[in-house]
Design a protein around this motif. Structure first.
Motif, PDB file in Angstrom:
ATOM      1  N   ASN A 116      11.833 -20.325  73.035  1.00 59.45           N
ATOM      2  CA  ASN A 116      10.862 -20.274  71.933  1.00 59.45           C
ATOM      3  C   ASN A 116      11.598 -20.479  70.604  1.00 59.45           C
ATOM      4  N   PRO A 117      11.903 -21.735  70.253  1.00 55.68           N
ATOM      5  CA  PRO A 117      12.725 -22.013  69.075  1.00 55.68           C
ATOM      6  C   PRO A 117      12.150 -21.443  67.770  1.00 55.68           C
ATOM      7  N   GLN A 118      10.805 -21.530  67.587  1.00 53.16           N
ATOM      8  CA  GLN A 118      10.206 -21.056  66.334  1.00 53.16           C
ATOM      9  C   GLN A 118      10.350 -19.543  66.190  1.00 53.16           C
ATOM     10  N   MET A 119      10.031 -18.821  67.250  1.00 54.00           N
ATOM     11  CA  MET A 119      10.140 -17.368  67.224  1.00 54.00           C
ATOM     12  C   MET A 119      11.598 -16.962  66.993  1.00 54.00           C
ATOM     13  N   PHE A 120      12.503 -17.667  67.639  1.00 51.43           N
ATOM     14  CA  PHE A 120      13.911 -17.340  67.512  1.00 51.43           C
ATOM     15  C   PHE A 120      14.404 -17.604  66.088  1.00 51.43           C
ATOM     16  N   GLN A 121      13.946 -18.701  65.498  1.00 51.34           N
ATOM     17  CA  GLN A 121      14.338 -19.018  64.116  1.00 51.34           C
ATOM     18  C   GLN A 121      13.870 -17.912  63.177  1.00 51.34           C
ATOM     19  N   PHE A 122      12.649 -17.444  63.396  1.00 49.71           N
ATOM     20  CA  PHE A 122      12.111 -16.384  62.542  1.00 49.71           C
ATOM     21  C   PHE A 122      12.933 -15.102  62.692  1.00 49.71           C
ATOM     22  N   ASN A 123      13.306 -14.783  63.917  1.00 49.75           N
ATOM     23  CA  ASN A 123      14.066 -13.557  64.134  1.00 49.75           C
ATOM     24  C   ASN A 123      15.495 -13.661  63.602  1.00 49.75           C
ATOM     25  N   HIS A 124      16.065 -14.845  63.681  1.00 50.04           N
ATOM     26  CA  HIS A 124      17.377 -15.090  63.080  1.00 50.04           C
ATOM     27  C   HIS A 124      17.282 -14.855  61.567  1.00 50.04           C
ATOM     28  N   LEU A 125      16.155 -15.292  61.017  1.00 53.48           N
ATOM     29  CA  LEU A 125      15.921 -15.107  59.588  1.00 53.48           C
ATOM     30  C   LEU A 125      15.791 -13.625  59.229  1.00 53.48           C
ATOM     31  N   MET A 126      15.150 -12.849  60.095  1.00 53.14           N
ATOM     32  CA  MET A 126      15.008 -11.415  59.818  1.00 53.14           C
ATOM     33  C   MET A 126      16.371 -10.747  59.671  1.00 53.14           C
ATOM     34  N   ARG A 127      17.311 -11.132  60.525  1.00 54.35           N
ATOM     35  CA  ARG A 127      18.668 -10.591  60.395  1.00 54.35           C
ATOM     36  C   ARG A 127      19.274 -10.988  59.058  1.00 54.35           C
ATOM     37  N   ALA A 128      19.069 -12.242  58.679  1.00 50.00           N
ATOM     38  CA  ALA A 128      19.619 -12.732  57.406  1.00 50.00           C
ATOM     39  C   ALA A 128      19.039 -11.960  56.223  1.00 50.00           C
ATOM     40  N   LEU A 129      17.760 -11.603  56.318  1.00 50.29           N
ATOM     41  CA  LEU A 129      17.123 -10.827  55.248  1.00 50.29           C
ATOM     42  C   LEU A 129      17.787  -9.462  55.106  1.00 50.29           C
ATOM     43  N   PHE A 130      17.941  -8.774  56.223  1.00 57.81           N
ATOM     44  CA  PHE A 130      18.515  -7.421  56.182  1.00 57.81           C
ATOM     45  C   PHE A 130      19.969  -7.435  55.716  1.00 57.81           C
ATOM     46  N   GLN A 131      20.667  -8.530  55.962  1.00 57.29           N
ATOM     47  CA  GLN A 131      22.080  -8.592  55.601  1.00 57.29           C
ATOM     48  C   GLN A 131      22.324  -9.427  54.346  1.00 57.29           C
ATOM     49  N   ALA A 132      21.223  -9.906  53.714  1.00 59.97           N
ATOM     50  CA  ALA A 132      21.318 -10.751  52.521  1.00 59.97           C
ATOM     51  C   ALA A 132      22.326 -11.882  52.745  1.00 59.97           C
TER      52      ALA A 132
ATOM     53  N   ASP B  66      16.172  -1.818  49.986  1.00 57.25           N
ATOM     54  CA  ASP B  66      15.191  -0.724  50.062  1.00 57.25           C
ATOM     55  C   ASP B  66      13.788  -1.182  50.465  1.00 57.25           C
ATOM     56  N   VAL B  67      13.414  -2.405  50.062  1.00 60.34           N
ATOM     57  CA  VAL B  67      12.037  -2.865  50.292  1.00 60.34           C
ATOM     58  C   VAL B  67      12.049  -4.343  50.670  1.00 60.34           C
ATOM     59  N   ILE B  68      11.233  -4.683  51.670  1.00 58.47           N
ATOM     60  CA  ILE B  68      10.945  -6.091  51.994  1.00 58.47           C
ATOM     61  C   ILE B  68       9.430  -6.271  51.900  1.00 58.47           C
ATOM     62  N   LYS B  69       9.005  -7.256  51.093  1.00 62.70           N
ATOM     63  CA  LYS B  69       7.577  -7.540  50.960  1.00 62.70           C
ATOM     64  C   LYS B  69       7.304  -8.948  51.476  1.00 62.70           C
ATOM     65  N   LEU B  70       6.431  -9.035  52.479  1.00 66.82           N
ATOM     66  CA  LEU B  70       6.059 -10.326  53.055  1.00 66.82           C
ATOM     67  C   LEU B  70       4.648 -10.675  52.591  1.00 66.82           C
TER      68      LEU B  70
END
Length: 201
Positions: free
Chosen positions: A101-117, A165-169
């Motif tokens: 599932n490339p799209q789902m995986f890309q999104f989850n890879h992005l979530m890690r990038a968000l948390f780690q800036a 501290d905060v993530i707003k989507l």
């Protein structure tokens, strides 16, 4: 004269302490393991009441992201470089890979990038608007510039100080999700044996 000198020194001091995106990346890079509690509030268009959830998370630079929702029902997500694992209500783990599932995986890879800036990953996918809010507080507004993110989100906003501290989507459907992190802890600096097992699937 003394007052103006003092005022000038204070201004210089404040300017010297302005937070930049580079500072932020260095700060997060020096945090190999971050543990935190989270609460999530999701406002969905057409629903009178927002959806609330809460739990705890663990970000380990060499392992990935472990996200455990305790309420309203147990749900665990583990994201690493190769896969996403989801365990719901004690059922058998569902494993999603980049191939399946490339799209789902890309999104989850992005979530890690968000948390780690992770600036490199963020700059590949977003236009970045970074603001120093004073008193070491900062805000980073991400506007998607790649597909499928630009079809999912209007903006993603990160706010924090020493920690995220905060993530707003803000998504294209008109829904809003606010994730608030609290009780961030950096010690111990490496995973305990019990924490290590959370990534074993």
């Amino acid at each position: 004269m003394m007052k103006s000198l003092l005022a000038g020194l204070l201004l210089l001091s404040a300017a010297a302490q302005a937070v930049t995106l580079d500072d932020l990346q260095q700060r997060f890079a020096s945090q190999p393991v971050v543990r935190a509690d989270f609460s999530q509030l999701r406002e969905i268009k057409g629903m009178a009441q927002p959806l609330k959830s809460s739990g705890e998370l663990l970000i380990a630079q060499d392992k990935g992201l472990w996200w455990h929702q305790a309420k309203p029902f147990p749900l665990t997500l583990v994201l690493d470089d190769k896969r996403m694992v989801q365990v719901m209500n004690g059922q058998a783990p569902q494993i999603i890979t980049a191939d399946s599932n490339p799209q789902m995986f890309q999104f989850n890879h992005l979530m890690r990038a968000l948390f780690q800036a992770d600036r490199q990953v963020l700059e590949q996918n977003f236009s970045l608007d970074f603001s120093d809010l004073g008193q070491q507080k900062w805000q980073l507004v991400l506007t998607p510039k790649t597909s499928p993110l630009d079809k999912l989100f209007n903006t993603i906003t990160l706010q924090g100080a020493e920690y995220l501290d905060v993530i707003k989507l803000n998504d294209r459907q008109g829904d809003n999700t606010d994730i608030t992190l609290s009780h961030q802890r950096l010690t111990p600096a490496s995973l305990t044996d019990e924490e290590q097992k959370r990534f074993d699937f």
